[in-house]
Design an enzyme around this catalytic site. Structure first.
Site, PDB file in Angstrom:
ATOM      1  N   ARG A  99      41.562  41.092  29.991  1.00  0.00           N
ATOM      2  CA  ARG A  99      42.459  41.554  31.493  1.00  0.00           C
ATOM      3  C   ARG A  99      43.464  40.107  31.429  1.00  0.00           C
ATOM      4  O   ARG A  99      44.216  39.838  31.567  1.00  0.00           O
ATOM      5  CB  ARG A  99      41.728  41.588  32.459  1.00  0.00           C
ATOM      6  CG  ARG A  99      41.766  43.165  33.194  1.00  0.00           C
ATOM      7  CD  ARG A  99      40.964  43.228  34.003  1.00  0.00           C
ATOM      8  NE  ARG A  99      39.724  42.900  34.505  1.00  0.00           N
ATOM      9  CZ  ARG A  99      39.300  42.615  35.283  1.00  0.00           C
ATOM     10  NH1 ARG A  99      39.978  42.667  36.906  1.00  0.00           N
ATOM     11  NH2 ARG A  99      37.295  42.480  35.018  1.00  0.00           N
ATOM     12  N   ASN A 158      39.738  36.152  36.215  1.00  0.00           N
ATOM     13  CA  ASN A 158      39.472  38.090  35.591  1.00  0.00           C
ATOM     14  C   ASN A 158      41.034  37.436  34.310  1.00  0.00           C
ATOM     15  O   ASN A 158      41.737  38.514  33.836  1.00  0.00           O
ATOM     16  CB  ASN A 158      39.004  39.132  36.017  1.00  0.00           C
ATOM     17  CG  ASN A 158      38.206  39.524  36.527  1.00  0.00           C
ATOM     18  OD1 ASN A 158      36.669  38.461  35.662  1.00  0.00           O
ATOM     19  ND2 ASN A 158      37.585  38.849  37.520  1.00  0.00           N
ATOM     20  N   ASP A 204      33.744  31.468  33.827  1.00  0.00           N
ATOM     21  CA  ASP A 204      35.092  31.473  33.983  1.00  0.00           C
ATOM     22  C   ASP A 204      35.263  32.032  35.818  1.00  0.00           C
ATOM     23  O   ASP A 204      35.624  32.002  36.129  1.00  0.00           O
ATOM     24  CB  ASP A 204      35.125  33.401  33.454  1.00  0.00           C
ATOM     25  CG  ASP A 204      34.501  34.370  34.119  1.00  0.00           C
ATOM     26  OD1 ASP A 204      32.937  33.242  35.119  1.00  0.00           O
ATOM     27  OD2 ASP A 204      34.329  35.556  34.453  1.00  0.00           O
ATOM     28  N   ASN A 227      69.835  -7.815  26.060  1.00  0.00           N
ATOM     29  CA  ASN A 227      70.309  -7.338  26.220  1.00  0.00           C
ATOM     30  C   ASN A 227      71.006  -6.207  25.450  1.00  0.00           C
ATOM     31  O   ASN A 227      71.472  -6.730  24.424  1.00  0.00           O
ATOM     32  CB  ASN A 227      72.404  -7.850  27.224  1.00  0.00           C
ATOM     33  CG  ASN A 227      72.805  -6.529  27.800  1.00  0.00           C
ATOM     34  OD1 ASN A 227      72.785  -5.454  27.499  1.00  0.00           O
ATOM     35  ND2 ASN A 227      72.445  -6.935  29.406  1.00  0.00           N
ATOM     36  N   GLU A 261      23.887  46.216  42.649  1.00  0.00           N
ATOM     37  CA  GLU A 261      24.770  46.439  41.977  1.00  0.00           C
ATOM     38  C   GLU A 261      26.110  47.333  42.030  1.00  0.00           C
ATOM     39  O   GLU A 261      25.690  48.147  42.727  1.00  0.00           O
ATOM     40  CB  GLU A 261      24.819  46.400  40.576  1.00  0.00           C
ATOM     41  CG  GLU A 261      24.907  45.101  39.830  1.00  0.00           C
ATOM     42  CD  GLU A 261      24.870  43.805  39.956  1.00  0.00           C
ATOM     43  OE1 GLU A 261      26.467  43.460  40.064  1.00  0.00           O
ATOM     44  OE2 GLU A 261      24.484  42.894  39.960  1.00  0.00           O
TER      45      GLU A 261
HETATM   46  C1  UD1 Z   1      27.826  39.784  38.244  1.00  0.00           C
HETATM   47  C2  UD1 Z   1      26.808  40.117  38.343  1.00  0.00           C
HETATM   48  C3  UD1 Z   1      26.854  40.815  40.284  1.00  0.00           C
HETATM   49  C4  UD1 Z   1      27.508  39.274  41.140  1.00  0.00           C
HETATM   50  C5  UD1 Z   1      28.873  39.210  39.823  1.00  0.00           C
HETATM   51  C6  UD1 Z   1      29.737  37.809  40.485  1.00  0.00           C
HETATM   52  C7  UD1 Z   1      25.108  40.685  37.293  1.00  0.00           C
HETATM   53  C8  UD1 Z   1      24.767  41.865  36.508  1.00  0.00           C
HETATM   54  N1  UD1 Z   1      25.932  41.248  37.908  1.00  0.00           N
HETATM   55  O1  UD1 Z   1      28.202  41.058  37.976  1.00  0.00           O
HETATM   56  O2  UD1 Z   1      26.044  40.903  41.239  1.00  0.00           O
HETATM   57  O3  UD1 Z   1      28.241  39.407  42.297  1.00  0.00           O
HETATM   58  O4  UD1 Z   1      28.800  38.973  38.418  1.00  0.00           O
HETATM   59  O5  UD1 Z   1      30.942  37.557  40.138  1.00  0.00           O
HETATM   60  O6  UD1 Z   1      24.689  40.008  37.391  1.00  0.00           O
HETATM   61  N2  UD1 Z   1      28.229  37.237  30.841  1.00  0.00           N
HETATM   62  C9  UD1 Z   1      27.779  37.296  29.537  1.00  0.00           C
HETATM   63  N3  UD1 Z   1      27.401  38.289  28.786  1.00  0.00           N
HETATM   64  C10 UD1 Z   1      27.089  39.325  29.096  1.00  0.00           C
HETATM   65  C11 UD1 Z   1      27.784  39.461  30.232  1.00  0.00           C
HETATM   66  C12 UD1 Z   1      28.253  38.979  31.080  1.00  0.00           C
HETATM   67  O7  UD1 Z   1      27.904  36.216  29.445  1.00  0.00           O
HETATM   68  O8  UD1 Z   1      26.769  39.763  28.491  1.00  0.00           O
HETATM   69  C13 UD1 Z   1      29.174  36.477  31.016  1.00  0.00           C
HETATM   70  C14 UD1 Z   1      30.625  37.007  32.001  1.00  0.00           C
HETATM   71  O9  UD1 Z   1      31.108  36.223  30.757  1.00  0.00           O
HETATM   72  C15 UD1 Z   1      30.881  36.237  33.176  1.00  0.00           C
HETATM   73  C16 UD1 Z   1      29.269  36.844  33.730  1.00  0.00           C
HETATM   74  O10 UD1 Z   1      28.514  36.863  32.782  1.00  0.00           O
HETATM   75  O11 UD1 Z   1      31.246  35.070  33.260  1.00  0.00           O
HETATM   76  C17 UD1 Z   1      29.425  37.931  34.794  1.00  0.00           C
HETATM   77  O12 UD1 Z   1      30.147  38.596  34.223  1.00  0.00           O
HETATM   78  P1  UD1 Z   1      30.379  39.732  34.996  1.00  0.00           P
HETATM   79  O13 UD1 Z   1      31.021  41.026  33.785  1.00  0.00           O
HETATM   80  O14 UD1 Z   1      32.009  39.721  34.423  1.00  0.00           O
HETATM   81  O15 UD1 Z   1      29.432  40.416  36.374  1.00  0.00           O
HETATM   82  P2  UD1 Z   1      29.830  41.425  36.815  1.00  0.00           P
HETATM   83  O16 UD1 Z   1      29.514  43.035  36.414  1.00  0.00           O
HETATM   84  O17 UD1 Z   1      31.408  41.099  37.569  1.00  0.00           O
END
Ligand code: UD1
Ligand code: MG
Length: 454
Positions: free
Chosen positions: A16, A224, A103, A374, A151
């Site tokens: 996004r 995001n 992030d 100057n 989740e």
């Molecule tokens: C995650 C949490 C959720 C929490 C939320 C807070 C899990 C399963 N869920 O959800 O409980 O409320 O964050 O924002 O942990 N990332 C990786 N590799 C991956 C997936 C994610 O590095 O395979 C990193 C992303 O770049 C990000 C962070 O992990 O910085 C969270 O990933 P995101 O997909 O935003 O998690 P949510 O599904 O929102």
């Protein structure tokens, strides 16, 4: 306290942001998001910092090279549990592991420190939200003890009512983390390996789950999209403005100040609206910065006044100088005390001596200007022959008439005067008047041309 590992999750795509750049490299206050997290992590003096990256290829490790962190790739990205797993070979049992998000840039040292103090076992950073949509919910038993994290997409209607959510930041004993990650499955709504599933495993083994809440909600807000980026940028800037005002700096409007680095101010500093400070900038006592000035990597000594719309880059300005409006100091400029640099004057890689003045429309490049000199309006140092650059030396007490060109290399001797409109190509003697001008003549009876008949 056991030693600390930090794992920063930064593999996500950031769809996004609609950008070719990995999300965590977008800048907040002039610095990549992940660098904010790294700086905070470093402040905890961890034994090891691991950054898990994925999207954007090597751009993330390349941009963050100088940090001494370990970079581990996660490819493909199968969830937060899978992401932490990639770091495990680099972490020692017997330590604790703190998971941060690349992030979530504004997390504060004090909050993480509080997590370290929370007690043995698993420590979750949670927050209560009016609108918890999208987040993992903290499920507690009737006694209030944490049972699990569910989740959004896996939650039942009752669980969806829970307002306490997982920020994603947690502190886990490393040996246990390794054990639990080994047992993770992906049998859930998203088919991902959820880091959050380790909470129920901890509870099952009778481990206490502590929760800590951040002092400010913005500490745990993630980015995001560009709106969220702009929102947290304002939070950061507001914090900078508040810190400066608390130290006694007068800001014409705290909402119209941008500090993209470190700004150090003395007493009674005044900053008008719209100014931008980049890198390390030091302002001495009683310095005044006029509106819409841009100042980077500079030190400005006490009593100096910078009038509006001035640009100062990688330069040093002495005490009680007057700069601008519309002045430009380019890298390598050094102004001694009481110097005046006025409108539309550009100075580059030059030293201007004490009390010297260049007040109007000049270019001073690769020059050494003495004291009490100057420099008349429109004076240009011709420092470049198209291939090489040369220096101009102007000794103390020189007076350069307006619209003079000084063709470098050239030296104007101490106390010399240069007549207006001169093109100086050879060194001029000290104390004498030198000028190069064709003689003024009048052609008697000369007629202006008139239009011919068609
Ligand atoms: C995650 C949490 C959720 C929490 C939320 C807070 C899990 C399963 N869920 O959800 O409980 O409320 O964050 O924002 O942990 N990332 C990786 N590799 C991956 C997936 C994610 O590095 O395979 C990193 C992303 O770049 C990000 C962070 O992990 O910085 C969270 O990933 P995101 O997909 O935003 O998690 P949510 O599904 O929102
Ligand atoms: Mg996700």
């Amino acid at each position: 306290m056991s030693s600390l590992n930090i794992v920063i999750l930064a593999a996500g795509k950031g769809t996004r942001m609609y950008s070719d750049k990995p999300k965590v490299l977008h800048a907040l206050a002039g610095k990549p998001l992940v660098q904010h997290v790294l700086d905070c992590a470093t402040s905890l003096q961890p034994q090891q910092v691991c950054v898990v990256y994925g999207h954007g290829g090597e751009a993330v490790p390349q941009a963050m090279q100088q940090y001494g962190a370990k970079f581990v790739i996660q490819e493909p990205q199968l969830g937060t549990g899978h992401a932490v797993q990639q770091a495990m070979p680099h972490l020692e049992d017997g330590s604790s592991t703190l998971v941060l998000y690349g992030d979530v840039p504004l997390i504060q040292h004090s909050t993480l420190h509080q997590m370290q103090q929370a007690g043995k076992g698993l420590v979750l950073l949670t927050v209560n939200l009016d609108n918890p949509t999208g987040y993992g919910r903290i499920v507690r038993d009737p006694q209030g003890d944490v049972q699990s994290i569910v989740e959004q997409k896996d939650a039942n209607p009752e669980q969806l009512e829970i307002r306490e959510v997982n920020t994603g930041i947690m502190l886990v004993p490393t040996a246990k983390l390794r054990e639990w990650l080994g047992k993770l499955g992906n049998n859930n709504a998203q088919g991902e390996y959820y880091l959050t599933d380790i909470v129920a495993m901890a509870v099952q083994q009778g481990m206490t789950v502590h929760t800590v809440q951040p002092v400010h909600q913005w500490e745990v807000e993630g980015i995001n999209n560009k709106m969220q980026l702009a929102t947290l940028e304002r939070v950061w800037q507001q914090n900078q403005a508040s810190k400066l005002m608390a130290q006694g700096v007068t800001l014409a409007d705290p909402a119209r100040l941008d500090v993209r680095g470190e700004l150090v101010c003395g007493r009674d500093v005044e900053i008008d609206v719209g100014c931008i400070f980049e890198g390390k900038v030091t302002l001495g006592d009683h310095v005044k910065i006029g509106a819409y000035s841009v100042i980077r990597h500079a030190s400005i000594a006490h009593g100096t006044q910078i009038a509006p719309y001035s640009h100062i880059d990688s330069s040093e300005v002495g005490a009680n100088c007057h700069i601008g409006p519309y002045a430009r100091l380019r890298p390598g400029s050094k102004l001694h005390d009481d110097a005046h640099v006025g409108n539309f004057v550009e100075i580059k890689n030059s030293e201007i001596g004490k009390g010297s003045k260049a007040n109007h429309l000049s270019y001073i490049g690769d020059s050494t200007v003495g004291s009490r000199v100057n420099i008349g309006a429109g004076t240009i140092t011709c420092n470049y022959d198209g291939a090489n650059k040369f220096r101009t030396i102007i000794e103390d007490d020189v007076f350069i008439g307006s619209d003079t060109q000084l063709v470098a290399p050239v030296t104007v001797g101490k106390g010399a005067t240069i007549g207006a409109g001169s093109t100086i190509t050879r060194d001029t003697p000290a104390g004498e008047l030198t000028l190069s001008r064709s003689k003024q003549i009048t052609i008697a009876g000369w007629q202006r041309p008139v239009k011919g008949k068609k």
